[in-house]
Design a protein around this motif. Structure first.
Motif, PDB file in Angstrom:
ATOM      1  N   LEU A 167      -8.768  -2.096   8.605  1.00 30.59           N
ATOM      2  CA  LEU A 167      -7.675  -1.316   8.146  1.00 30.59           C
ATOM      3  C   LEU A 167      -6.209  -1.845   8.321  1.00 30.59           C
ATOM      4  O   LEU A 167      -5.520  -1.698   7.461  1.00 30.59           O
ATOM      5  CB  LEU A 167      -7.647   0.110   8.682  1.00 30.59           C
ATOM      6  N   GLU A 168      -6.159  -2.484   9.643  1.00 31.39           N
ATOM      7  CA  GLU A 168      -4.699  -2.940   9.910  1.00 31.39           C
ATOM      8  C   GLU A 168      -4.350  -4.285   8.807  1.00 31.39           C
ATOM      9  O   GLU A 168      -3.277  -4.439   8.278  1.00 31.39           O
ATOM     10  CB  GLU A 168      -4.572  -3.570  11.214  1.00 31.39           C
ATOM     11  N   ALA A 169      -5.482  -5.045   8.560  1.00 33.13           N
ATOM     12  CA  ALA A 169      -5.286  -5.951   7.738  1.00 33.13           C
ATOM     13  C   ALA A 169      -5.059  -5.521   6.232  1.00 33.13           C
ATOM     14  O   ALA A 169      -4.062  -6.037   5.448  1.00 33.13           O
ATOM     15  CB  ALA A 169      -6.476  -6.945   7.550  1.00 33.13           C
ATOM     16  N   THR A 170      -5.566  -4.293   5.936  1.00 36.41           N
ATOM     17  CA  THR A 170      -5.550  -3.882   4.564  1.00 36.41           C
ATOM     18  C   THR A 170      -3.955  -3.099   4.298  1.00 36.41           C
ATOM     19  O   THR A 170      -3.143  -3.181   3.303  1.00 36.41           O
ATOM     20  CB  THR A 170      -6.415  -2.669   4.257  1.00 36.41           C
ATOM     21  N   VAL A 171      -3.423  -2.689   5.313  1.00 37.37           N
ATOM     22  CA  VAL A 171      -2.120  -2.278   5.468  1.00 37.37           C
ATOM     23  C   VAL A 171      -1.190  -3.333   5.586  1.00 37.37           C
ATOM     24  O   VAL A 171      -0.080  -3.168   4.650  1.00 37.37           O
ATOM     25  CB  VAL A 171      -2.153  -1.366   6.812  1.00 37.37           C
ATOM     26  N   GLU A 172      -1.416  -4.386   6.149  1.00 35.99           N
ATOM     27  CA  GLU A 172      -0.596  -5.385   6.090  1.00 35.99           C
ATOM     28  C   GLU A 172      -0.385  -5.978   4.781  1.00 35.99           C
ATOM     29  O   GLU A 172       0.756  -6.371   4.146  1.00 35.99           O
ATOM     30  CB  GLU A 172      -0.764  -6.573   6.969  1.00 35.99           C
ATOM     31  N   ARG A 173      -1.715  -6.264   3.991  1.00 37.41           N
ATOM     32  CA  ARG A 173      -1.803  -6.825   2.734  1.00 37.41           C
ATOM     33  C   ARG A 173      -1.105  -5.852   1.954  1.00 37.41           C
ATOM     34  O   ARG A 173      -0.094  -6.228   0.985  1.00 37.41           O
ATOM     35  CB  ARG A 173      -3.238  -6.854   2.186  1.00 37.41           C
ATOM     36  N   LEU A 174      -1.201  -4.587   1.776  1.00 40.53           N
ATOM     37  CA  LEU A 174      -0.338  -3.656   0.908  1.00 40.53           C
ATOM     38  C   LEU A 174       0.945  -3.470   1.206  1.00 40.53           C
ATOM     39  O   LEU A 174       1.796  -3.341   0.080  1.00 40.53           O
ATOM     40  CB  LEU A 174      -1.293  -2.378   1.093  1.00 40.53           C
ATOM     41  N   THR A 175       1.488  -3.609   2.485  1.00 36.99           N
ATOM     42  CA  THR A 175       2.941  -3.503   2.744  1.00 36.99           C
ATOM     43  C   THR A 175       3.486  -4.822   2.216  1.00 36.99           C
ATOM     44  O   THR A 175       4.687  -4.638   1.789  1.00 36.99           O
ATOM     45  CB  THR A 175       3.041  -3.482   4.354  1.00 36.99           C
ATOM     46  N   ALA A 176       2.884  -5.756   2.101  1.00 34.34           N
ATOM     47  CA  ALA A 176       3.378  -6.844   1.661  1.00 34.34           C
ATOM     48  C   ALA A 176       3.595  -6.869   0.130  1.00 34.34           C
ATOM     49  O   ALA A 176       4.501  -7.491  -0.391  1.00 34.34           O
ATOM     50  CB  ALA A 176       2.665  -8.138   2.149  1.00 34.34           C
ATOM     51  N   ARG A 177       2.824  -6.180  -0.524  1.00 34.74           N
ATOM     52  CA  ARG A 177       2.786  -6.133  -2.079  1.00 34.74           C
ATOM     53  C   ARG A 177       4.199  -4.972  -2.406  1.00 34.74           C
ATOM     54  O   ARG A 177       4.517  -5.161  -3.621  1.00 34.74           O
ATOM     55  CB  ARG A 177       1.597  -5.406  -2.429  1.00 34.74           C
TER      56      ARG A 177
END
Length: 46
Positions: free
Chosen positions: A35-45
């Motif tokens: 979930l943390e990796a997903t949040v980071e990926r989505l935040t970068a977008r």
């Protein structure tokens, strides 16, 4: 309602509970990491 006295769990029952809890915690750690990796990926977008 009549309250019945609770018996104390045996050592084996407690040991089994600890093992199950450890497995649950490990699964939760893995989920949190994903979930943390997903949040980071989505935040970068954004």
């Amino acid at each position: 309602m009549v309250k019945t006295p609770e018996r104390r769990p045996s050592y084996d029952e407690l040991a089994s509970l600890v093992v199950r809890q450890m497995a649950t915690i490990e699964a939760q750690r893995e989920t949190i990491a994903k979930l943390e990796a997903t949040v980071e990926r989505l935040t970068a977008r954004v």
